[in-house]
Every structure is written in C-alpha cells, then in structure tokens.
Design an enzyme around this catalytic site. Structure first.
Site, PDB file in Angstrom:
ATOM      1  N   CYS A  38     -37.318  -5.425  99.239  1.00  0.00           N
ATOM      2  CA  CYS A  38     -35.895  -5.300  98.901  1.00  0.00           C
ATOM      3  C   CYS A  38     -35.017  -4.363  99.302  1.00  0.00           C
ATOM      4  O   CYS A  38     -33.682  -4.598 100.107  1.00  0.00           O
ATOM      5  CB  CYS A  38     -35.464  -4.978  97.662  1.00  0.00           C
ATOM      6  SG  CYS A  38     -36.585  -3.843  96.947  1.00  0.00           S
ATOM      7  N   GLU A  58     -35.055   1.350  87.833  1.00  0.00           N
ATOM      8  CA  GLU A  58     -36.096   2.003  87.510  1.00  0.00           C
ATOM      9  C   GLU A  58     -36.756   3.514  88.411  1.00  0.00           C
ATOM     10  O   GLU A  58     -36.102   3.930  88.988  1.00  0.00           O
ATOM     11  CB  GLU A  58     -36.545   1.054  88.053  1.00  0.00           C
ATOM     12  CG  GLU A  58     -36.308  -0.624  87.733  1.00  0.00           C
ATOM     13  CD  GLU A  58     -37.570  -1.779  87.927  1.00  0.00           C
ATOM     14  OE1 GLU A  58     -37.977  -2.234  89.559  1.00  0.00           O
ATOM     15  OE2 GLU A  58     -37.727  -2.657  86.923  1.00  0.00           O
ATOM     16  N   GLU A  88     -32.549  -5.372  89.501  1.00  0.00           N
ATOM     17  CA  GLU A  88     -33.353  -4.700  90.840  1.00  0.00           C
ATOM     18  C   GLU A  88     -32.918  -6.597  91.978  1.00  0.00           C
ATOM     19  O   GLU A  88     -33.876  -7.320  92.022  1.00  0.00           O
ATOM     20  CB  GLU A  88     -34.573  -4.357  91.062  1.00  0.00           C
ATOM     21  CG  GLU A  88     -34.715  -3.252  90.073  1.00  0.00           C
ATOM     22  CD  GLU A  88     -33.509  -1.656  90.611  1.00  0.00           C
ATOM     23  OE1 GLU A  88     -33.545  -1.990  91.467  1.00  0.00           O
ATOM     24  OE2 GLU A  88     -34.117  -0.640  89.393  1.00  0.00           O
ATOM     25  N   ASN A  92     -42.552 -10.474  96.013  1.00  0.00           N
ATOM     26  CA  ASN A  92     -42.818  -9.503  97.218  1.00  0.00           C
ATOM     27  C   ASN A  92     -44.090  -8.728  97.037  1.00  0.00           C
ATOM     28  O   ASN A  92     -45.058  -8.398  96.908  1.00  0.00           O
ATOM     29  CB  ASN A  92     -41.956  -9.285  97.634  1.00  0.00           C
ATOM     30  CG  ASN A  92     -40.905  -8.883  96.953  1.00  0.00           C
ATOM     31  OD1 ASN A  92     -41.445  -8.396  96.041  1.00  0.00           O
ATOM     32  ND2 ASN A  92     -39.708  -7.235  97.886  1.00  0.00           N
TER      33      ASN A  92
HETATM   34  P1  NDP Z   1     -35.735 -14.861  92.908  1.00  0.00           P
HETATM   35  O1  NDP Z   1     -34.340 -14.790  92.478  1.00  0.00           O
HETATM   36  O2  NDP Z   1     -35.572 -16.442  93.823  1.00  0.00           O
HETATM   37  O3  NDP Z   1     -36.486 -14.709  91.530  1.00  0.00           O
HETATM   38  C1  NDP Z   1     -36.572 -13.940  91.124  1.00  0.00           C
HETATM   39  C2  NDP Z   1     -37.471 -13.751  89.844  1.00  0.00           C
HETATM   40  O4  NDP Z   1     -36.068 -14.757  88.481  1.00  0.00           O
HETATM   41  C3  NDP Z   1     -38.300 -15.025  89.984  1.00  0.00           C
HETATM   42  O5  NDP Z   1     -39.423 -15.664  88.685  1.00  0.00           O
HETATM   43  C4  NDP Z   1     -37.509 -16.394  89.244  1.00  0.00           C
HETATM   44  O6  NDP Z   1     -38.494 -17.422  89.135  1.00  0.00           O
HETATM   45  C5  NDP Z   1     -36.759 -15.988  88.271  1.00  0.00           C
HETATM   46  N1  NDP Z   1     -35.684 -17.450  88.087  1.00  0.00           N
HETATM   47  C6  NDP Z   1     -35.423 -17.889  89.126  1.00  0.00           C
HETATM   48  N2  NDP Z   1     -33.838 -18.399  88.247  1.00  0.00           N
HETATM   49  C7  NDP Z   1     -33.374 -17.408  87.356  1.00  0.00           C
HETATM   50  C8  NDP Z   1     -33.139 -17.850  85.756  1.00  0.00           C
HETATM   51  N3  NDP Z   1     -31.827 -18.870  86.160  1.00  0.00           N
HETATM   52  N4  NDP Z   1     -33.071 -17.092  85.007  1.00  0.00           N
HETATM   53  C9  NDP Z   1     -34.058 -16.452  85.113  1.00  0.00           C
HETATM   54  N5  NDP Z   1     -34.995 -16.064  85.976  1.00  0.00           N
HETATM   55  C10 NDP Z   1     -35.047 -16.462  87.236  1.00  0.00           C
HETATM   56  O7  NDP Z   1     -35.979 -14.303  94.132  1.00  0.00           O
HETATM   57  P2  NDP Z   1     -37.350 -14.069  94.905  1.00  0.00           P
HETATM   58  O8  NDP Z   1     -38.684 -14.304  93.939  1.00  0.00           O
HETATM   59  O9  NDP Z   1     -37.270 -14.990  95.417  1.00  0.00           O
HETATM   60  O10 NDP Z   1     -37.926 -12.474  95.406  1.00  0.00           O
HETATM   61  C11 NDP Z   1     -37.003 -12.062  96.252  1.00  0.00           C
HETATM   62  C12 NDP Z   1     -35.782 -11.517  95.972  1.00  0.00           C
HETATM   63  O11 NDP Z   1     -35.515 -10.149  95.206  1.00  0.00           O
HETATM   64  C13 NDP Z   1     -35.184 -10.922  97.450  1.00  0.00           C
HETATM   65  O12 NDP Z   1     -33.863 -10.642  97.389  1.00  0.00           O
HETATM   66  C14 NDP Z   1     -35.405  -9.310  97.346  1.00  0.00           C
HETATM   67  O13 NDP Z   1     -34.587  -8.835  98.289  1.00  0.00           O
HETATM   68  C15 NDP Z   1     -34.961  -9.060  95.565  1.00  0.00           C
HETATM   69  N6  NDP Z   1     -36.184  -7.990  95.559  1.00  0.00           N
HETATM   70  C16 NDP Z   1     -35.458  -7.347  94.977  1.00  0.00           C
HETATM   71  C17 NDP Z   1     -35.949  -5.961  94.532  1.00  0.00           C
HETATM   72  C18 NDP Z   1     -34.834  -4.387  94.173  1.00  0.00           C
HETATM   73  O14 NDP Z   1     -36.245  -3.991  93.217  1.00  0.00           O
HETATM   74  N7  NDP Z   1     -33.925  -3.985  93.896  1.00  0.00           N
HETATM   75  C19 NDP Z   1     -37.473  -5.694  95.279  1.00  0.00           C
HETATM   76  C20 NDP Z   1     -38.527  -6.860  95.670  1.00  0.00           C
HETATM   77  C21 NDP Z   1     -37.083  -7.784  95.629  1.00  0.00           C
HETATM   78  P3  NDP Z   1     -38.992 -18.776  90.158  1.00  0.00           P
HETATM   79  O15 NDP Z   1     -38.883 -18.088  91.510  1.00  0.00           O
HETATM   80  O16 NDP Z   1     -40.972 -18.020  89.939  1.00  0.00           O
HETATM   81  O17 NDP Z   1     -38.553 -20.274  89.910  1.00  0.00           O
END
Ligand code: NDP
Length: 483
Positions: A283, A457, A249, A152
């Site tokens: 998020c 952060e 996060e 995002n």
């Molecule tokens: P995901 O959890 O699907 O993915 C986050 C990242 O982790 C991606 O790069 C993903 O790879 C990677 N990933 C997935 N599985 C694994 C694993 N087993 N081990 C290591 N890395 C892995 O989140 P989204 O990308 O769908 O983002 C949306 C989510 O992020 C929402 O829940 C949102 O609330 C949260 N978010 C939190 C924030 C915060 O600061 N608290 C800010 C922004 C978002 P890939 O997807 O490329 O396969």
C-alpha cells in the site's frame, strides 16, 4: 501442494465449519494450483463468532493487563519458533517469495505481539486537579472489534490488528481476504495455544458480504479495515451509520523524491524496494519516483541495470527475489496499466510484459518521462510498475507530489538534512521516510491522510484507536444546589 486447514473458521477456541456456506478456493499464485477449499461464513457462523467474542471480552477486560501481555508474549515466541512453517504457508497463499516471507510476515506479526504485550501494563489515565474536587480518566477497551484484512500481508495485518486490540482488553472477529484465508487461522490457533481464552480472537471467512455483516452488527464497537479506497468508503459509511469507531488503512500513490545531491545507489535501491518488493503489492509503495533532472539519466541507468538482474521464479526457492501477483485477474489489471502507460506515451525503460506463461508473474517494469496526468501516475496499480517523473526545483516537486487524492506515504532522498525536514513537513502523507523507504517497525505509528486512511496502527498511537477514554469527576465536598 496442499495447505488445507482443519476447518474454515476458528471460533471460541474451536475449528468450525458450516458447509452450507458458499465454497471458495485458495490458489497458489505461482502455478494456479488449488491449495485449500473453504466455506464462507453463514449468518449462523457470524452470529456465533460475535456472541462468543462479546461474552469472552467481559472477563478479558477485567484481567490484569500484565497477564494479557504475558499471553501475547508467549504467542510472539510461538510465531518466531514456527516462522519457517508459517512463511511457507504465507508463500503458498500469497505467492510472495520465501526470501521475503521469512523476514517480513509472521516475523512482523511477532514484533507486534511482543510490543503490545509490553505496552499493555503501561496504560494509565490522567488525574486532573479541580481545586476542591478532582477528575480522573480511564482507558477502556471498546468491546468487540471487527478486523478486515487485505491479501498482501495476511498474517501481518491480522497480528497488527489483534495485538493492540487484545492487549488493551478487546475481543476481535477477523475476516481475512478470501484470496488469502489461511494464515489468520494459524495465528488464531497459536494465540489459543499461548493461553488466550476462547472467543477473544475469532476468524470467519468469506467475501465482502461477511465483512459488511460485521460492520453493521450492533455487537461490534470498532471496525479496523486494511483494503482499497473504494472498500474503505463503504466500510466507513457502514460503520459510521452505527457510530462505530474506525481505523482505515487504505491505498496510496505515494511520491518518492530524489534530489540531485542524494546518494544515488541508495536512492535506486530504495526506489526498487518501493516498487518491486512483494511484486509491488504494498500500500505504501513509492510508485511516483520524482528524480531531479540533473541526475535522471544516471539514476535510470543504474536502475535499469539492477532491475534486469531481479530473479523471478519459484517463490519457494530462497534465491527467488520476485514472485507472482496474487491472482490472474490482478495480473490482467496490472498488464492493462502497463498498456495504458505505453499508449499515453511514457517511455518503457525495462519490463513491460508477463513473465513466462504459468502463474501470475509480471516483469519488474519501469517507465520514464511519465507525466503527472497519465493514468499510471494517478491510479494505484498495486503491481511492479514504477513511474519515473523529472522535476527541476523543490517547490515544484512538493506541489506535484501532493497533487493526489491519496496521502499514505512519501519519501525523500537528499544529503541536505535541512531540505529533507523542510520538504517532509510540507508533504501530505501520514508516514514519511528520509533516506529510507517502506520500513515499518512496530514502534512507529503507520497510516494515511486524505483518501488513504483514518487512524493509525502500531506505536503508542494504537492506544487511541483500541481504547476509549472514560472521564470520572470526583466530588469531594457538598453539592451546592441553587434550589
Ligand atoms: P479490498 O478493498 O478489495 O478488500 C479488503 C478486504 O475488505 C477484503 O477482506 C474484502 O473481502 C473486504 N471487503 C470488500 N468489500 C467489503 C465491504 N463492502 N464491507 C466489508 N468488507 C469488505 O482490498 P484488497 O484485498 O484488494 O487489498 C489491496 C488494497 O489494500 C490496496 O488498495 C492496498 O493499497 C490496500 N492496503 C492498504 C494497506 C494499509 O495499511 N494502508 C496495507 C495493505 C493493503 P474480499 O476481498 O475477501 O471479498
């Protein structure tokens, strides 16, 4: 429309490709057009990134902090100079309107680089008098940090992790989401141009497995993830097995509480920002909007009028206020939540459907008469869907606001400042706003409690998470051995 980078990965100050890795595409969410093709990192690519990071970090940690800061400061200036190009790139990769990316993405990354550039040279330890002897502490970098990003806020997430990591003497290997692989590469190139020695900020592409490989590698000392709760659980477990430091996060289902004495226009504006900015893909969004019963009708009336004027459309047109969701699959997920809200009996005030037939657009949607037990009030939707819930009194709303596994953020609107502080003190959330929402200046620590995260952060708090303390006892007399 093309945004093809020079190669898929950036390692040791160079563009790197390995076409034996699985190919994946980045699409412009407004049209579905493919804008870039990249290759997932192979084990050899990951190995190269971690080796180069480990080697580069040893010298980087010995540099004067003020020198490290100078390089980051230069990178902040370059980000600002190139803000428009970076914003267009971010808009193509994420679909977020240019109106937003021009002010919220590379700009926020530049703020983080600038802030931690200045912070670097101020880091100091403690001296601890111990009678004849004394002790002192040093703040040391962890070594190699792995950064894993969500889709995002791709460049913001990369910069929020890279800036403190680098300022305090670490190296980083960063894996962007495969949905938005492009802007982290642009950041890596800019850091390099600003004078960052090769190997200190590396970008490797791929799916979850690439991230997982980083979390378990013994060369990585710390893992910082921005992502969903399920991913957080598995990354935390993997990092925990290696006893690595972590920052998590994660997601949220945050409450925004509007009391009947609030400035209603401000409260409506904040509720809209808290649900429709970035098409709701934030998020910390305040997706459970609790409105005190006496002002509920007036609130909904103002909200419906303003929501109906939101301009959806071409994200590259600066007049557009809301863009598409990141992918067709995510749009379907959000539409399914809207159907669930209707099926469970929530009242649809506005929106409720896909917008147009091209791209992943969903109308800004508001549900009223939402009950706490409904799916739309319990689960993170990550789309432009606001749930409005009524409440009668303060105690009741605090209990209901806290009745969730999440604890990322919360907001309170009231003119009564005593009430505002009293309520905030009782909310289970890592980040709270009073008469504001979703403002995240780099000076303010950001993060969640409960299932929403571990660590913080930004702000001074980031020092705790990108350094470790070494204690040094200094004996100044004879050793008194009993034998
Ligand atoms: P995901 O959890 O699907 O993915 C986050 C990242 O982790 C991606 O790069 C993903 O790879 C990677 N990933 C997935 N599985 C694994 C694993 N087993 N081990 C290591 N890395 C892995 O989140 P989204 O990308 O769908 O983002 C949306 C989510 O992020 C929402 O829940 C949102 O609330 C949260 N978010 C939190 C924030 C915060 O600061 N608290 C800010 C922004 C978002 P890939 O997807 O490329 O396969």
């Amino acid at each position: 429309m093309k945004a093809q980078p020079k190669a898929s990965h950036f390692i040791g100050g160079e563009w790197v490709d390995d076409t034996t890795g699985a190919m994946f595409e980045s699409r412009y969410p407004a049209t579905g057009e493919v804008i870039a093709r990249l290759y997932s990192a192979t084990p050899a690519v990951i190995d190269r990134a971690l080796d180069t990071a480990r080697d580069a970090q040893l010298d980087w940690a010995k540099r004067l902090p003020v020198e490290r800061g100078r390089i980051l400061r230069r990178a902040a200036d370059l980000l600002r100079e190139r803000n428009r190009d970076l914003s267009v790139l971010e808009t193509l990769d994420t679909g977020k309107p240019l109106q937003e990316t021009l002010v919220a993405d590379a700009a926020s990354g530049a703020d983080a680089l600038e802030y931690f550039a200045g912070f670097a040279a101020t880091v100091a330890g403690q001296t601890i008098p111990l009678g004849r002897d004394m002790a002192y502490t040093l703040r040391e970098p962890h070594g190699v940090c792995a950064g894993i990003g969500a889709w995002n806020y791709p460049i913001q997430i990369a910069a929020w992790k890279a800036a403190p990591a680098l300022a305090f003497g670490n190296a980083m290997v960063f894996k962007p989401s495969e949905e938005t692989p492009l802007s982290a590469l642009a950041l890596a190139e800019i850091l390099h141009e600003a004078g960052l020695p090769p190997g200190l900020f590396n970008v490797v592409q791929g799916m979850g497995e690439t991230g997982a490989a980083l979390c378990t590698d013994p060369r990585v000392a710390k893992v910082s993830l921005t992502g969903s709760v399920p991913t957080g659980r598995s990354v935390y477990a993997a990092a925990g097995a290696g006893l690595k430091a972590v920052t998590m996060e994660l997601g949220g289902k945050s409450p925004l509480i509007i009391f009947d004495d609030a400035d209603l226009d401000n409260a409506v504006g904040a509720a809209m920002l808290a649900n429709f900015y970035s098409s709701g893909q934030i998020c910390s969004n305040g997706t459970r909007v609790f409105v005190q019963r006496a002002v509920k009708d007036a609130f909904l009336e103002k909200l419906a009028a303003r929501a109906s004027r939101i301009v959806l459309g071409d994200p590259l047109d600066e007049a557009t206020q809301m863009g598409p969701l990141i992918s067709a699959a995510h749009m379907d997920k959000v539409l399914n939540y809207i159907h669930a809200g209707q099926a469970e009996g929530a009242r649809l005030v506005c929106g409720g459907a896909r917008h147009g037939s091209t791209g992943n657009f969903v109308q800004p949607t508001v549900f009223a008469e939402v009950q706490d037990s409904m799916k739309i009030a319990r689960e993170e939707i990550f789309g432009p869907v606001m749930s409005v819930l009524d409440f009668e009194d303060e105690g009741e709303v605090i209990a209901r606001a806290n009745d969730t596994e999440y604890g990322l953020a919360a907001g309170v609107f009231t003119r009564d400042l005593t009430r505002a502080h009293t309520v905030v003190a009782q909310l289970h959330a890592g980040t709270c706003w009073i008469n504001a929402y979703n403002l995240t200046p780099v000076e303010m620590p950001f993060g969640g409690v409960k299932a929403s995260g571990v660590g913080r952060e930004n702000g001074h708090a980031a020092l705790e998470h990108y350094t470790r303390v070494k204690s040094v006892y200094l004996g100044l007399g004879d050793v008194e051995a009993p034998y």
